[in-house]
Design an enzyme around this catalytic site. Sequence first.
Site, PDB file in Angstrom:
ATOM      1  N   GLU A  29       0.840  -1.196   0.000  1.00 25.26           N
ATOM      2  CA  GLU A  29       0.000   0.000   0.000  1.00 25.26           C
ATOM      3  C   GLU A  29       0.877   1.250   0.000  1.00 25.26           C
ATOM      4  O   GLU A  29       1.740   1.395   0.871  1.00 25.26           O
ATOM      5  CB  GLU A  29      -0.899  -0.001   1.241  1.00 25.26           C
ATOM      6  CG  GLU A  29      -1.851  -1.180   1.274  1.00 25.26           C
ATOM      7  CD  GLU A  29      -2.369  -1.480   2.691  1.00 25.26           C
ATOM      8  OE1 GLU A  29      -2.240  -0.624   3.582  1.00 25.26           O
ATOM      9  OE2 GLU A  29      -2.900  -2.598   2.876  1.00 25.26           O
ATOM     10  N   SER A  59      -5.713  -4.178   1.226  1.00 23.01           N
ATOM     11  CA  SER A  59      -6.173  -5.570   1.201  1.00 23.01           C
ATOM     12  C   SER A  59      -5.003  -6.449   1.617  1.00 23.01           C
ATOM     13  O   SER A  59      -4.336  -7.051   0.785  1.00 23.01           O
ATOM     14  CB  SER A  59      -6.618  -5.963  -0.216  1.00 23.01           C
ATOM     15  OG  SER A  59      -7.656  -5.151  -0.702  1.00 23.01           O
ATOM     16  N   GLU A  60      -4.764  -6.521   2.911  1.00 23.11           N
ATOM     17  CA  GLU A  60      -3.551  -7.219   3.358  1.00 23.11           C
ATOM     18  C   GLU A  60      -3.551  -8.702   3.001  1.00 23.11           C
ATOM     19  O   GLU A  60      -2.506  -9.284   2.733  1.00 23.11           O
ATOM     20  CB  GLU A  60      -3.349  -7.039   4.873  1.00 23.11           C
ATOM     21  CG  GLU A  60      -2.695  -5.707   5.258  1.00 23.11           C
ATOM     22  CD  GLU A  60      -3.659  -4.534   5.309  1.00 23.11           C
ATOM     23  OE1 GLU A  60      -4.881  -4.775   5.179  1.00 23.11           O
ATOM     24  OE2 GLU A  60      -3.211  -3.390   5.478  1.00 23.11           O
ATOM     25  N   PHE A  83       2.017  -1.265   8.809  1.00 21.21           N
ATOM     26  CA  PHE A  83       2.285  -1.321  10.240  1.00 21.21           C
ATOM     27  C   PHE A  83       2.207  -2.786  10.683  1.00 21.21           C
ATOM     28  O   PHE A  83       1.272  -3.494  10.282  1.00 21.21           O
ATOM     29  CB  PHE A  83       1.243  -0.518  11.029  1.00 21.21           C
ATOM     30  CG  PHE A  83       1.406   0.976  10.925  1.00 21.21           C
ATOM     31  CD1 PHE A  83       1.983   1.694  11.961  1.00 21.21           C
ATOM     32  CD2 PHE A  83       0.957   1.666   9.801  1.00 21.21           C
ATOM     33  CE1 PHE A  83       2.124   3.081  11.875  1.00 21.21           C
ATOM     34  CE2 PHE A  83       1.099   3.045   9.709  1.00 21.21           C
ATOM     35  CZ  PHE A  83       1.683   3.763  10.744  1.00 21.21           C
ATOM     36  N   ASP A  85       1.246  -4.116  13.249  1.00 23.78           N
ATOM     37  CA  ASP A  85      -0.034  -4.448  13.896  1.00 23.78           C
ATOM     38  C   ASP A  85      -1.019  -5.048  12.877  1.00 23.78           C
ATOM     39  O   ASP A  85      -1.887  -5.843  13.227  1.00 23.78           O
ATOM     40  CB  ASP A  85      -0.671  -3.194  14.501  1.00 23.78           C
ATOM     41  CG  ASP A  85       0.312  -2.387  15.328  1.00 23.78           C
ATOM     42  OD1 ASP A  85       0.163  -2.364  16.558  1.00 23.78           O
ATOM     43  OD2 ASP A  85       1.245  -1.779  14.744  1.00 23.78           O
ATOM     44  N   HIS A 129      -1.050   0.914  16.298  1.00 22.08           N
ATOM     45  CA  HIS A 129      -0.007   1.203  15.302  1.00 22.08           C
ATOM     46  C   HIS A 129       1.375   1.230  15.937  1.00 22.08           C
ATOM     47  O   HIS A 129       2.271   1.895  15.440  1.00 22.08           O
ATOM     48  CB  HIS A 129      -0.275   2.558  14.617  1.00 22.08           C
ATOM     49  CG  HIS A 129      -1.451   2.573  13.702  1.00 22.08           C
ATOM     50  ND1 HIS A 129      -2.744   2.460  14.156  1.00 22.08           N
ATOM     51  CD2 HIS A 129      -1.538   2.651  12.347  1.00 22.08           C
ATOM     52  CE1 HIS A 129      -3.573   2.498  13.127  1.00 22.08           C
ATOM     53  NE2 HIS A 129      -2.873   2.609  12.019  1.00 22.08           N
TER      54      HIS A 129
END
Lengths: 325, 335
Positions: A29, A59-60, A83, A85, A129
């Site tokens: 991203e 869209s991980e 990140f 997280d 984060h």
Amino acid sequence: MAQLTFREAIARGIAQEMRRDESVVFLGEDIGAAGGVFKGTVGLLEEFGGVRVRDTPISEQAILGAAMGAAMTGLKPIAEIMFADFFAVCWDIVVNEIAKSRYMTNGQMTFPLVIRSGNGGGLRFGAQHSQSVENWAMMVPGLKVVVPSTPEDVIGLMAASIRDPDPVIFLEAKALYSTKTDVPDGEIVDTLGTAKVLRSGSNATLVALGAMVPKALKAAEELAGQGIDCTVVDVRSLVPLDTQTLLREISATGRLFTVEENPRLCGWGGELSSIVSEEIFYDLDGPIVRITTPHIPLPAADALEDMAIPSVERIVTTVSKSMNS
Amino acid sequence: MTTTTPAVSPMDLDEKLALYRTQLALRFFEQRAYDMFLENLVKGTSHLSLGQEAIAAGVAAAMKPTDWTFATYRGHAHTLARGVPMTPVLAELLGRSNGLMAGKGGSMHLTSVEHGVMGSYAIIGAHLPIACGAAWSAQFRGTDQVAVCFFGDGSTNIGAFHEALNFAAIWKLPVVFVCENNLWMEYTRTTEVTAVENPAADRASAYGLESIMVDGNDADAVYEVAAAAIARARAGEGPSMIEAKTYRHGGHSRADPGKYRPDSEVAEWLAKDPIPRYHTRLLELGATEDQLVEIERDVVREVDLATEEAKAGGVPGEDLLMKDVWADGGSSWRN
């Protein structure tokens, strides 16, 4: 030799490998046109073009699924999870798919891919984060876990990770992005699974990772002023773990202090303590002490976050108290 | 929903006889696997495709050997349909060393890279983005390979499905998604928990994919839409979604008798069994009963032989346990 920031080293490391190997591709991203939200990938789109450096939607699962599918069919993808997280929203692809598939298929598949991610706190971003997730990754069979602490190591370990035939989780301490050091010119390639002794002392061994490494070094300087002479080891790679270097350096001083940013429970220092207890217990002159972030979500306020993450002061106080008790 | 079907050359009778054979092979193999469960020779769980064979057979017939299959835990049929021999598949179900993955994967993870079977995935929806990645790799390297990704109706409500469809569309990837809509998720009717009537096709059109509905119990119809979708993908025209309506004859998994389904519904679908239907069609097209009986005998022989060979396989040894976590063949995490 040039001065380079940690964030510039990321782009240099990736570029070095993309020039060398046409099958290296990069997706994530905001990595292309924007140059990364932390400006760690500036210039890559311009040099390598939109076919090899691809911006993705938020869209991980798709990002890491695509990296996995590409890796199993001959590419060497680098995927960014902005990140660390956010690994929580695509953890299935990491632990159930990428990490297990080589074993499940009896070695039919290979996954030469790198997942790089901004890790840890210090930026006042709050609990979602800021987490240090190296212990999440370390506990999964099938993942290599690399955490550099200097710009030069970023380049060398990035190159080693990209060239490695196995999946590597490459965690970049966000707190270090703006640090700047001299970096040699030319190609830099390091070796995974090698810890680095940054300072040699005779009284205690501080073992640190990522953003905790410069803090441990600073603490060692202050402790020297109090007459406590410390070795500092940068772990650099949790999997594979350089236990030879670690055990040797811990045996030499007889005392182990771990400095960990991850929350306390099941942090990497717990595993190291267990290895030390089993294998060099009789070389120890005192208890193993773990200096970690407490077992809490990280708070946002600067005052609170600074209390949570191990500080130079806390390292000095803890070591000093333990050594003098 | 749109259908722009490029001309697909129809199958001749010999090709249709081969398609019949494939369907029978999938049927008889899984019936044998089920019998071996009852004998406690097959351990763990297993998800059978009995009743859904026309989809696996029809799509596989439309694929080139270099194309890729991504299957689910209900993947025996898809693996066999790509030409993987029965013996290693059955031996894998038995946990034997002559299994497809030497017993390390089991029923839900059948994989044979040399046959283009790029894995069977047991986390719902996870393999849709993975198939996109393979398709991306083909696009990047300029090969004409196509990734075909099978999944069930239950997968259409998980996030990875939606991420993958959008991803495939924006990158115009050579991927064909095939939803085997057997009406029941696991124990719940899919329409009871889904906002649209056609769980895959309706969503796919919203993402701009070519979206096709087909009778999943008609192998010829499946073949035709698959051939068209694969041709489009190969030509660089992007992804498609095929939603094939079908029905599983049994329950969701080994432990499930499927009693939640109304008897009348089961009876209705048993009457639409793809294999007797195809048998009748072949006779109408001029095949002889003798030809079909010979095919059936041949498949039975193959299943019997695979059964013997799988049972004769050894127990995997300790040497396999610590192997192949890493590309160097080992599992070491420290020096």
